[in-house]
Design a protein around this motif. Structure first.
Motif, mmCIF file in Angstrom:
data_model
loop_
_atom_site.group_PDB
_atom_site.id
_atom_site.type_symbol
_atom_site.label_atom_id
_atom_site.label_comp_id
_atom_site.label_asym_id
_atom_site.label_seq_id
_atom_site.Cartn_x
_atom_site.Cartn_y
_atom_site.Cartn_z
ATOM 1 N N ASP A 134 71.606 41.291 52.763
ATOM 2 C CA ASP A 134 72.695 40.528 53.366
ATOM 3 C C ASP A 134 73.551 41.376 54.305
ATOM 4 N N ALA A 135 74.605 40.779 54.809
ATOM 5 C CA ALA A 135 75.456 41.449 55.790
ATOM 6 C C ALA A 135 76.189 42.649 55.211
ATOM 7 N N ASP A 136 76.313 42.709 53.885
ATOM 8 C CA ASP A 136 76.957 43.850 53.224
ATOM 9 C C ASP A 136 75.943 44.900 52.796
ATOM 10 N N ASP A 137 74.712 44.800 53.307
ATOM 11 C CA ASP A 137 73.628 45.724 52.952
ATOM 12 C C ASP A 137 73.367 45.730 51.448
ATOM 13 N N VAL A 138 73.331 44.556 50.869
ATOM 14 C CA VAL A 138 72.950 44.365 49.472
ATOM 15 C C VAL A 138 71.574 43.720 49.447
ATOM 16 N N VAL A 139 70.689 44.270 48.623
ATOM 17 C CA VAL A 139 69.327 43.767 48.499
ATOM 18 C C VAL A 139 69.250 42.846 47.280
ATOM 19 N N TRP A 140 68.719 41.643 47.483
ATOM 20 C CA TRP A 140 68.700 40.618 46.448
ATOM 21 C C TRP A 140 67.296 40.390 45.912
ATOM 22 N N PRO A 141 67.148 40.218 44.590
ATOM 23 C CA PRO A 141 65.840 39.879 44.021
ATOM 24 C C PRO A 141 65.335 38.550 44.578
ATOM 25 N N SER A 142 64.040 38.356 44.481
ATOM 26 C CA SER A 142 63.439 37.165 45.075
ATOM 27 C C SER A 142 63.869 35.870 44.402
ATOM 28 N N ASP A 143 64.331 35.946 43.141
ATOM 29 C CA ASP A 143 64.669 34.724 42.418
ATOM 30 C C ASP A 143 66.153 34.404 42.419
ATOM 31 N N ILE A 144 66.914 35.062 43.266
ATOM 32 C CA ILE A 144 68.354 34.799 43.342
ATOM 33 C C ILE A 144 68.731 34.406 44.768
ATOM 34 N N ASP A 145 69.477 33.334 44.881
ATOM 35 C CA ASP A 145 70.028 32.892 46.157
ATOM 36 C C ASP A 145 71.485 33.352 46.218
ATOM 37 N N PRO A 146 71.806 34.288 47.100
ATOM 38 C CA PRO A 146 73.185 34.791 47.170
ATOM 39 C C PRO A 146 74.221 33.698 47.392
ATOM 40 N N ALA A 147 73.830 32.612 48.030
ATOM 41 C CA ALA A 147 74.780 31.552 48.356
ATOM 42 C C ALA A 147 75.182 30.732 47.137
ATOM 43 N N THR A 148 74.346 30.743 46.102
ATOM 44 C CA THR A 148 74.636 29.898 44.940
ATOM 45 C C THR A 148 74.813 30.698 43.651
ATOM 46 N N TRP A 149 74.579 31.986 43.688
ATOM 47 C CA TRP A 149 74.653 32.811 42.474
ATOM 48 C C TRP A 149 76.098 32.913 41.999
ATOM 49 N N ARG A 150 76.328 32.658 40.723
ATOM 50 C CA ARG A 150 77.681 32.701 40.177
ATOM 51 C C ARG A 150 77.766 33.613 38.947
ATOM 52 N N GLU A 151 76.852 34.541 38.849
ATOM 53 C CA GLU A 151 76.830 35.438 37.710
ATOM 54 C C GLU A 151 77.538 36.758 38.024
ATOM 55 N N PHE A 152 77.801 37.534 36.984
ATOM 56 C CA PHE A 152 78.219 38.928 37.155
ATOM 57 C C PHE A 152 77.823 39.669 35.898
ATOM 58 N N ARG A 153 77.607 40.973 36.056
ATOM 59 C CA ARG A 153 77.114 41.791 34.954
ATOM 60 C C ARG A 153 78.133 42.886 34.640
ATOM 61 N N PRO A 154 78.905 42.710 33.587
ATOM 62 C CA PRO A 154 79.873 43.743 33.217
ATOM 63 C C PRO A 154 79.165 45.070 32.950
ATOM 64 N N THR A 155 79.853 46.143 33.233
ATOM 65 C CA THR A 155 79.303 47.471 33.003
ATOM 66 C C THR A 155 79.852 48.023 31.703
ATOM 67 N N GLY A 156 78.980 48.240 30.738
ATOM 68 C CA GLY A 156 79.393 48.800 29.462
ATOM 69 C C GLY A 156 79.712 50.277 29.578
ATOM 70 N N ALA A 157 80.329 50.813 28.537
ATOM 71 C CA ALA A 157 80.754 52.220 28.538
ATOM 72 C C ALA A 157 79.578 53.170 28.746
ATOM 73 N N ASP A 158 78.403 52.801 28.254
ATOM 74 C CA ASP A 158 77.238 53.679 28.364
ATOM 75 C C ASP A 158 76.752 53.841 29.796
ATOM 76 N N HIS A 159 77.111 52.895 30.662
ATOM 77 C CA HIS A 159 76.588 52.919 32.033
ATOM 78 C C HIS A 159 77.704 52.933 33.080
ATOM 79 N N ALA A 160 78.903 53.293 32.662
ATOM 80 C CA ALA A 160 80.047 53.254 33.581
ATOM 81 C C ALA A 160 79.839 54.144 34.802
ATOM 82 N N GLY A 161 79.075 55.220 34.647
ATOM 83 C CA GLY A 161 78.875 56.130 35.765
ATOM 84 C C GLY A 161 77.595 55.899 36.535
ATOM 85 N N ASP A 162 76.855 54.839 36.190
ATOM 86 C CA ASP A 162 75.545 54.638 36.807
ATOM 87 C C ASP A 162 75.606 54.018 38.201
#
Length: 220
Positions: A134-162
């Motif tokens: 997309d315009a923000d240089d984000v690469v999207w998986p083939s099964d996700i439509d950026p225009a309709t996606w309404r998810e988010f993935r919280p970052t747990g303590a184990d992966h805060a620096g990833d």
């Protein structure tokens, strides 16, 4: 995109991982520190009724070849190898910034880093993937439509620096922002910014992070 298509996101990535490595990637478990937020449409990687959310799961780098593959670019065989690895990473971890995808791809070929010129060369190859960038240089998986996606993935303590905040799609941040704002309707802008940062395992508002959050805010 319907919920059935969305629910295949994690499964698609894990299948790609298993096909590449012969190993089974772990199924993400809910983060006990991040209680579900009851906002319609704000769902996690496995949509259900309500708002069950699953934590961000980083790609585990597996060596796919040696540095000579990167050095051989733009030869055809090298291009095909690099693109194949990058596609698997994007399907597993996406949406993911192009910069992070380049970094993970380089590491998959035994290199911890490479110069700016080589990064640009690799990025050009990754833009040739049959995936949305997309315009923000984000690469999207083939099964996700950026225009309709309404998810988010919280970052747990184990992966805060990833992953840095700037590696997270403004779309994903905006989705989290809506959920946080619904829970805190009287919160001011800075309070909301800090709460959103906490969702993704961060606390400090730097100039760069504030600018990236502004991209997400513009999508609200």
């Amino acid at each position: 995109m319907d919920s059935g298509a969305q629910s295949t996101h994690s499964e698609t990535g894990r299948a790609a991982y298993a096909a590449k490595t012969g190993l089974t990637a772990p199924v993400p478990a809910p983060d006990p520190d991040l209680a579900p937020i009851p906002v319609p449409g704000s769902v996690g990687q496995r949509p259900t009724t309500g708002t069950t959310r699953f934590a961000y799961e980083p790609w585990e780098v597996v060596t796919a070849g040696g540095p000579e593959v990167i050095d051989a670019l733009p030869k055809k065989d090298a291009k095909m190898q690099v693109r194949a690895v990058a596609a698997e990473i994007a399907e597993f971890e996406g949406p993911v910034s192009l910069d992070r995808l380049v970094t993970l791809t380089v590491r998959s070929f035994g290199m911890n880093r490479c110069g700016a010129k080589k990064k640009q060369q690799i990025a050009r190859q990754l833009r040739q993937l049959d995936l949305t960038v997309d315009a923000d240089d984000v690469v999207w998986p083939s099964d996700i439509d950026p225009a309709t996606w309404r998810e988010f993935r919280p970052t747990g303590a184990d992966h805060a620096g990833d992953r840095d905040i700037t590696d997270i799609s403004p779309v994903e941040i905006a989705n989290a922002w809506r959920a946080v704002a619904a829970r805190r309707p009287d919160a001011g802008r800075e309070e909301l910014q800090r709460a959103v940062l906490q969702v993704f395992g961060r606390k400090k508002l730097t100039r760069g992070i504030t600018a990236h959050l502004a991209l997400a805010e513009a999508l609200l």
